[in-house]
Design a protein around this motif. Structure first.
Motif, PDB file in Angstrom:
ATOM      1  N   GLU A   1       9.283  16.303  -4.805  1.00 30.14           N
ATOM      2  CA  GLU A   1       9.709  17.372  -3.912  1.00 30.14           C
ATOM      3  C   GLU A   1       9.146  17.094  -2.530  1.00 30.14           C
ATOM      4  OE1 GLU A   1      12.061  19.909  -6.202  1.00 30.14           O
ATOM      5  OE2 GLU A   1      11.468  20.116  -4.112  1.00 30.14           O
TER       6      GLU A   1
ATOM      7  N   ARG B   1      -3.212   9.776  -7.499  1.00 26.41           N
ATOM      8  CA  ARG B   1      -3.646  11.100  -7.920  1.00 26.41           C
ATOM      9  C   ARG B   1      -3.988  11.919  -6.687  1.00 26.41           C
ATOM     10  NH1 ARG B   1      -8.836  13.152 -10.247  1.00 26.41           N
ATOM     11  NH2 ARG B   1      -8.172  14.980 -11.383  1.00 26.41           N
ATOM     12  N   GLY B   2      -3.610  13.171  -6.705  1.00 25.46           N
ATOM     13  CA  GLY B   2      -3.937  14.019  -5.568  1.00 25.46           C
ATOM     14  C   GLY B   2      -2.839  14.060  -4.534  1.00 25.46           C
ATOM     15  N   GLY B   3      -1.772  13.301  -4.751  1.00 22.41           N
ATOM     16  CA  GLY B   3      -0.666  13.373  -3.817  1.00 22.41           C
ATOM     17  C   GLY B   3      -0.818  12.402  -2.661  1.00 22.41           C
ATOM     18  N   LEU B   4       0.225  12.321  -1.902  1.00 26.40           N
ATOM     19  CA  LEU B   4       0.284  11.402  -0.775  1.00 26.40           C
ATOM     20  C   LEU B   4      -0.771  11.763   0.256  1.00 26.40           C
ATOM     21  CD1 LEU B   4       2.439   9.238  -0.658  1.00 26.40           C
ATOM     22  CD2 LEU B   4       3.586  10.589   1.049  1.00 26.40           C
ATOM     23  N   LYS B   5      -1.514  10.767   0.679  1.00 23.05           N
ATOM     24  CA  LYS B   5      -2.519  11.031   1.694  1.00 23.05           C
ATOM     25  C   LYS B   5      -1.888  10.738   3.054  1.00 23.05           C
ATOM     26  CE  LYS B   5      -6.455  10.598  -1.252  1.00 23.05           C
ATOM     27  NZ  LYS B   5      -5.822  11.435  -2.222  1.00 23.05           N
ATOM     28  N   LEU B   6      -1.627  11.782   3.783  1.00 22.56           N
ATOM     29  CA  LEU B   6      -0.897  11.647   5.033  1.00 22.56           C
ATOM     30  C   LEU B   6      -1.628  10.747   6.012  1.00 22.56           C
ATOM     31  CD1 LEU B   6       1.610  12.690   6.524  1.00 22.56           C
ATOM     32  CD2 LEU B   6       0.198  14.505   7.455  1.00 22.56           C
ATOM     33  N   HIS B   7      -2.925  10.932   6.148  1.00 26.08           N
ATOM     34  CA  HIS B   7      -3.702  10.180   7.124  1.00 26.08           C
ATOM     35  C   HIS B   7      -3.632   8.695   6.832  1.00 26.08           C
ATOM     36  CE1 HIS B   7      -7.922   9.353   9.009  1.00 26.08           C
ATOM     37  NE2 HIS B   7      -6.954   8.966   9.802  1.00 26.08           N
ATOM     38  N   LYS B   8      -3.921   8.330   5.620  1.00 19.87           N
ATOM     39  CA  LYS B   8      -3.950   6.911   5.294  1.00 19.87           C
ATOM     40  C   LYS B   8      -2.578   6.278   5.471  1.00 19.87           C
ATOM     41  CE  LYS B   8      -4.958   3.565   1.717  1.00 19.87           C
ATOM     42  NZ  LYS B   8      -5.314   3.301   0.343  1.00 19.87           N
TER      43      LYS B   8
ATOM     44  N   ILE C   1       7.818   7.496   8.009  1.00 24.62           N
ATOM     45  CA  ILE C   1       6.994   8.693   7.936  1.00 24.62           C
ATOM     46  C   ILE C   1       7.778   9.823   7.309  1.00 24.62           C
ATOM     47  CG2 ILE C   1       5.807  10.413   9.315  1.00 24.62           C
ATOM     48  CD1 ILE C   1       5.095   8.163  11.222  1.00 24.62           C
ATOM     49  N   SER C   2       9.050   9.917   7.660  1.00 27.75           N
ATOM     50  CA  SER C   2       9.823  10.987   7.044  1.00 27.75           C
ATOM     51  C   SER C   2       9.962  10.716   5.562  1.00 27.75           C
ATOM     52  CB  SER C   2      11.188  11.112   7.702  1.00 27.75           C
ATOM     53  OG  SER C   2      11.980   9.985   7.384  1.00 27.75           O
TER      54      SER C   2
ATOM     55  N   LYS D   1       0.831  -1.213   0.000  1.00 33.64           N
ATOM     56  CA  LYS D   1       0.000   0.000   0.000  1.00 33.64           C
ATOM     57  C   LYS D   1       0.859   1.254   0.000  1.00 33.64           C
ATOM     58  CE  LYS D   1      -4.008  -1.818   2.415  1.00 33.64           C
ATOM     59  NZ  LYS D   1      -4.815  -1.975   1.213  1.00 33.64           N
TER      60      LYS D   1
ATOM     61  N   VAL E   1       7.196  17.333   0.729  1.00 32.08           N
ATOM     62  CA  VAL E   1       6.023  18.112   1.121  1.00 32.08           C
ATOM     63  C   VAL E   1       6.427  19.203   2.091  1.00 32.08           C
ATOM     64  CG1 VAL E   1       3.871  17.980   2.413  1.00 32.08           C
ATOM     65  CG2 VAL E   1       4.399  16.249   0.712  1.00 32.08           C
ATOM     66  N   LEU E   2       7.343  18.851   2.966  1.00 31.02           N
ATOM     67  CA  LEU E   2       7.693  19.784   4.026  1.00 31.02           C
ATOM     68  C   LEU E   2       8.329  21.045   3.489  1.00 31.02           C
ATOM     69  CD1 LEU E   2       9.178  17.134   6.422  1.00 31.02           C
ATOM     70  CD2 LEU E   2       6.872  18.044   6.377  1.00 31.02           C
TER      71      LEU E   2
ATOM     72  N   LEU F   1      -0.204   7.235   7.405  1.00 30.76           N
ATOM     73  CA  LEU F   1       0.116   7.130   8.827  1.00 30.76           C
ATOM     74  C   LEU F   1      -0.524   5.880   9.405  1.00 30.76           C
ATOM     75  CD1 LEU F   1       1.290   8.461  11.414  1.00 30.76           C
ATOM     76  CD2 LEU F   1      -0.933   9.537  11.730  1.00 30.76           C
TER      77      LEU F   1
END
Lengths: 236, 449
Positions: free
Chosen positions: A220, A25-32, A172-173, A17, A222-223, A34
Motif C-alpha cells: 500500500e 522489517r519495519g518498512g521502507l526507510k525513507l532517509h536511507k 522516489i515516488s 540496496k 505510504v502516502l 533517499l
C-alpha cells in the motif's frame, strides 16, 4: 575510465540496496533510500558523461547480455543522453572510434574540452552494456518490447538535468508507493532502470515476476495513509 | 562536586567502572542497545534496546566504607516498553526497537521518562513501593473477600515495610501521529510539552493529551517526487521554550521560533556550511547528512554529527560552524566500501559534558572520541572487555593511517566495523560516561585520587 567502472559498480550496488530495502522489517526507510537514490543519481551522471570507453563490456555485463542487440527504447529509459541522433545508436555494436560531438562532464558539447580528458569518442555501446549488466534477465525483454520508444530528442544540459531529476524522482515516488509502481505495465520509459537493476540483483527472473505480482495486493502506498493520521493531527 | 570536573581533558584519566550485558559471542539482535540517557541528576541511567525493553540503572549511594566504589550503577527497573506491531493497512511490521529515551525532570517521588519506537511515544512512570497496607477489614491477607456477617470488629489498616519493588507503568500512549519513522523526541523546558520528529514532520504534544498533537514542521513536498531532504534530528532549546532546532539529511540546521507562526516551516535561522569542492565524491551527500544535533547545556551552541566530523555552531553565526573536529577522517578514502556494507548509513550520536567544555562521540572498533574545546586536544578510547579490570585506566588508542605502524597502533584495515559505538551519554555534572557497544553498556569514571 576507472571512474566509469566505479560509477557502474556504484549504480549496481545502489539498485541492489533499493531492491533489498523492499523486504526490510519495519518498512521502507525513507532517509536511507533517499540517500541511496542521490548516490545513484551521482553515479549515473558520471557514468553517462565520463569520457573514455572500456575495451570490452565488464565481464558481468557480458555474461548477462542477451544475445541480440538491445533496441533503442533502452536509451530512452536512461533518458539523459543528448544527441547523437539515432544513426550512432544503430552502431551500438561497433567500437567507439573517432571523436564525435558529445556531452562531456563539463556539460557542454565540446571536443576535447574537458579538463584532463582526451577527446572523447561517444560510446552509446557503453550505456547499453551498463544497462544490460543490470538487466540480466530474460523476463525483462518481453516487458521492454511492449514499450513504445520515444526517440531521445537532442536536449541542452539543463533539460537533461530535469529528465535526470525526474528519473530519480520517479524512483522516489516508487519508494513512496512501496514499489508497487514497479509492477505497473504502463510503457513508461522512466521506470525501466529500477526494474532492471532490481531484478538483476535478485537474479531469478520468472520466480521474481511471480512474487512481485503476488505482492501487488499487499503493498500500500505510504502516502495514502496520510488521511487516517490527519484526524489525529490538529494545526491551529 | 568531584574534583577534576570541568578541568582540562588531559587531566582526566578515564577508568573502567562497570560493564553491563553478556559476553556471549553470538549477540541476539534484541539485546543491541539502541539508546542511552542519564536523567537530569545523573542518578538514573536508562538504556533501550532493539527488543523494545528499557533497563534503568540507579546509582548507589556513595559509602564511606567503600570509597573506591564510587557510586556504582545497579539495575533499578526493567520493563518491556514497546512490542512489535503490525500495520495491517500498509502490510508493514512496526519495529519495537527503542529509538530514543528522554527523561522528564523529577517533580515528585516518581520518575517519568518518554520512550519511543518508530511510531509510538509512551510516557512511563517508574515508582517505588516499599510499604504495603495490611489489616483490611473486608478482605483477608490473601485478598479473598470476607463474609461481612462474620466481621465482629473494625481495625485500621497499617502500612508495613516490604521488599522494595520498582514498578513501571505506562501513563500515556501517544500514537497514530506519525506516518514516517520517528527519529527524535525532546522535552520542552516548560515541562508541559514535548515534540516528536519523523522524517518529514515534527509534532508538538501536551503530556496530558494523547489524542491530539500539533504539527509544527512539515517538509513533505506536495509531490513526493520532489523530495530532496528529510529531517534527521530535532531538539528543544534547553531554556527557551519557544525555540527548537532540527537537522536535515543535507547537512543543514534550522532554528525555529514557535511564536512566529503555528507552522514553523519558515526558519528563524538557517545553519549551513558551504561544501568543500575538493572533497566532492559520490558520497558527499551521504556523509554530510547530520545524524544528531544537541544543544549545549548553556543553550549558546549546537553540536552536529555527520559521518566523519562533529561540528560546533554558535547560534549567532549561521554561515559556518565555529569548530569542526575530525572523528575518523581516515575513512574518507574508504567510503565506497562503507557504502557497500551499509556502514556509511550508521547514525552516530554526540554528547556534551556538563560544562560544555568537552564533546564526545563514537566510532568503529568500539572506539569513542573526546574533544576538548578549549585546548583542542582529542583522545581516542576503547570500550572492550580487555580493558575491563576494575578501575583500570583506559589507554589512549591510535589509528595508523598509512606507512609504518607503531606497536600500539591499529591500522585502518584492521578496524572492526561491526563494533560501532553509536550511543553514548555523559553524566550531567560529573565525569561519568556511559558507552553502548552493541549489547554491552560500559560505564567509565574519572580516576579518584
Amino acid at each position: 575510465m576507472e571512474f566509469k567502472l566505479e560509477a557502474h559498480r556504484i549504480v549496481s550496488i545502489s539498485l541492489g540496496k533499493i531492491y533489498s530495502a523492499r523486504g526490510q522489517r519495519g518498512g521502507l526507510k525513507l532517509h536511507k533510500n533517499l540517500l541511496v537514490s542521490l548516490v545513484l543519481r551521482s553515479a549515473r551522471q558520471v557514468y553517462l558523461s565520463e569520457p573514455g570507453c572500456p575495451p570490452e563490456p565488464p565481464p558481468a555485463a557480458a555474461a548477462a547480455e542477451p544475445p541480440e542487440e538491445e533496441p533503442a527504447p533502452r536509451t530512452a529509459a536512461w533518458a539523459a543522453e543528448p544527441p547523437p541522433p539515432p544513426p550512432p545508436q544503430d552502431e551500438a555494436g561497433r567500437d567507439c572510434q573517432g571523436p564525435r560531438p558529445r556531452r562531456c562532464c563539463c556539460g557542454e558539447e565540446n571536443r576535447g574540452g574537458c579538463a584532463g580528458a582526451p577527446p572523447p569518442p561517444h560510446c552509446p555501446r557503453k550505456r547499453s552494456a551498463g544497462e544490460r549488466g543490470q538487466a540480466g534477465s530474460p523476463v525483462k525483454k518481453p516487458r521492454r518490447e511492449e514499450e513504445e520508444p520515444p526517440p531521445p530528442p537532442p536536449s541542452p544540459p539543463g533539460e537533461q538535468e530535469d529528465m535526470e531529476t525526474s528519473n530519480v524522482a520517479s524512483l522516489i515516488s516508487i519508494f513512496g508507493s512501496s514499489f508497487s509502481g514497479l509492477l505497473s505495465k504502463e510503457p513508461k520509459g522512466r521506470r525501466r532502470p529500477p526494474l532492471d537493476g532490481g531484478e538483476a540483483a535478485a537474479g531469478t527472473a520468472p520466480a521474481e515476476a511471480a512474487a512481485e505480482t503476488g505482492q501487488i495486493c499487499c503493498d500500500e502506498p505510504v502516502l495514502r495513509t496520510l488521511n487516517p493520521w490527519s484526524t489525529a493531527i490538529v494545526a491551529f | 562536586m568531584i574534583p577534576g570536573f570541568g578541568s582540562l581533558m588531559q587531566d582526566v584519566l578515564w577508568c573502567f567502572s562497570q560493564v553491563k550485558g553478556t559476553i556471549d559471542v553470538g549477540v541476539t539482535d534484541a539485546d543491541i542497545i539502541s539508546t542511552v540517557e542519564f536523567n537530569h541528576t545523573g542518578e538514573l541511567l536508562a538504556t533501550g534496546d532493539k527488543g523494545g525493553r528499557v533497563v534503568i540503572f540507579q546509582r548507589e549511594q556513595e559509602s564511606k566504607n567503600q570509597p573506591h566504589r564510587r557510586g556504582e550503577y545497579n539495575v533499578y527497573s526493567t520493563f518491556q516498553s514497546h512490542e512489535p506491531e503490525f500495520d495491517y493497512l500498509k502490510s508493514l511490521e512496526i519495529e519495537e526497537k527503542i529509538n530514543k529515551i528522554r527523561w522528564l525532570p523529577q517533580q515528585n517521588a516518581a520518575y517519568f521518562l518518554l520512550s519511543t519506537n518508530d511510531k509510538t511515544v509512551k510516557l512511563w512512570k517508574v515508582s517505588e513501593r516499599d510499604k504495603r497496607p495490611e489489616g483490611y477489614n473486608l478482605k483477608d491477607e490473601d485478598g479473598r473477600l470476607r463474609d461481612p456477617s462474620m466481621i465482629t470488629m473494625l481495625r485500621v489498616p497499617v502500612l508495613r515495610p516490604m521488599d522494595l519493588m520498582v514498578e513501571a507503568t505506562p501513563r500515556r500512549v501517544f500514537a497514530n501521529a506519525h506516518t514516517y519513522h520517528i527519529n527524535s523526541i525532546s522535552v520542552n523546558s516548560d515541562y508541559e510539552t514535548y515534540m516528536s520528529a519523523d522524517d518529514l514532520r515534527i509534532n508538538l504534544w501536551n503530556f496530558e493529551i494523547t489524542n491530539q498533537s500539533f504539527n509544527i514542521v512539515d517538509i513533505k513536498p506536495a509531490n513526493m517526487e520532489e523530495l530532496t531532504e528529510v529531517i534527521t534530528a530535532a531538539e528543544f532549546h534547553p531554556h527557551h521554550c519557544n525555540t527548537f532546532v532540527y537537522s536535515s539529511s543535507k547537512g543543514t540546521i534550522r532554528l525555529c521560533d514557535m511564536r512566529t507562526a503555528a507552522l514553523c516551516d519558515r526558519h528563524a535561522k538557517f545553519f549551513e556550511e558551504p561544501e568543500d569542492p575538493s572533497n566532492r565524491s559520490f558520497f558527499s551527500e551521504i556523509i554530510s547528512s547530520i545524524s544528531d544535533v544537541k544543544f549545549s547545556h548553556s543553550g549558546r551552541y549546537i553540536m552536529t554529527r555527520d559521518y566523519l566530523t562533529v561540528k560546533v555552531w554558535d547560534l549567532n553565526m549561521e554561515n559556518r560552524p565555529i569548530e569542526t573536529y575530525q572523528v575518523h577522517d581516515y575513512l574518507r578514502s574508504k567510503l565506497c566500501s562503507l557504502y557497500e556494507n551499509d556502514c556509511i548509513f550508521d547514525k552516530f550520536e554526540c554528547v556534551w559534558n556538563g560544562s560544555d567544555s568537552v564533546i564526545m562521540t563514537g566510532s568503529y572498533n568500539n572506539f569513542f572520541r573526546m574533544f576538548d574545546r578549549n585546548t583542542k586536544r582529542d583522545v581516542t578510547l576503547e570500550a572492550s572487555r580487555e580493558n575491563s579490570k576494575p578501575r583500570a585506566i583506559l589507554k589512549p588508542r591510535k589509528v595508523c593511517v598509512g606507512g609504518k605502524r607503531r606497536k600500539d597502533e591499529i591500522s585502518v584495515d584492521s578496524l572492526d566495523f561491526s563494533k560501532k559505538i553509536l550511543h553514548t551519554a555523559w553524566h550531567p555534572s560529573e565525569n561519568i560516561i556511559a558507552v553502548a557497544a552493541t549489547n554491552n553498556l560500559y560505564i567509565f569514571q574519572d580516576k579518584v585520587n
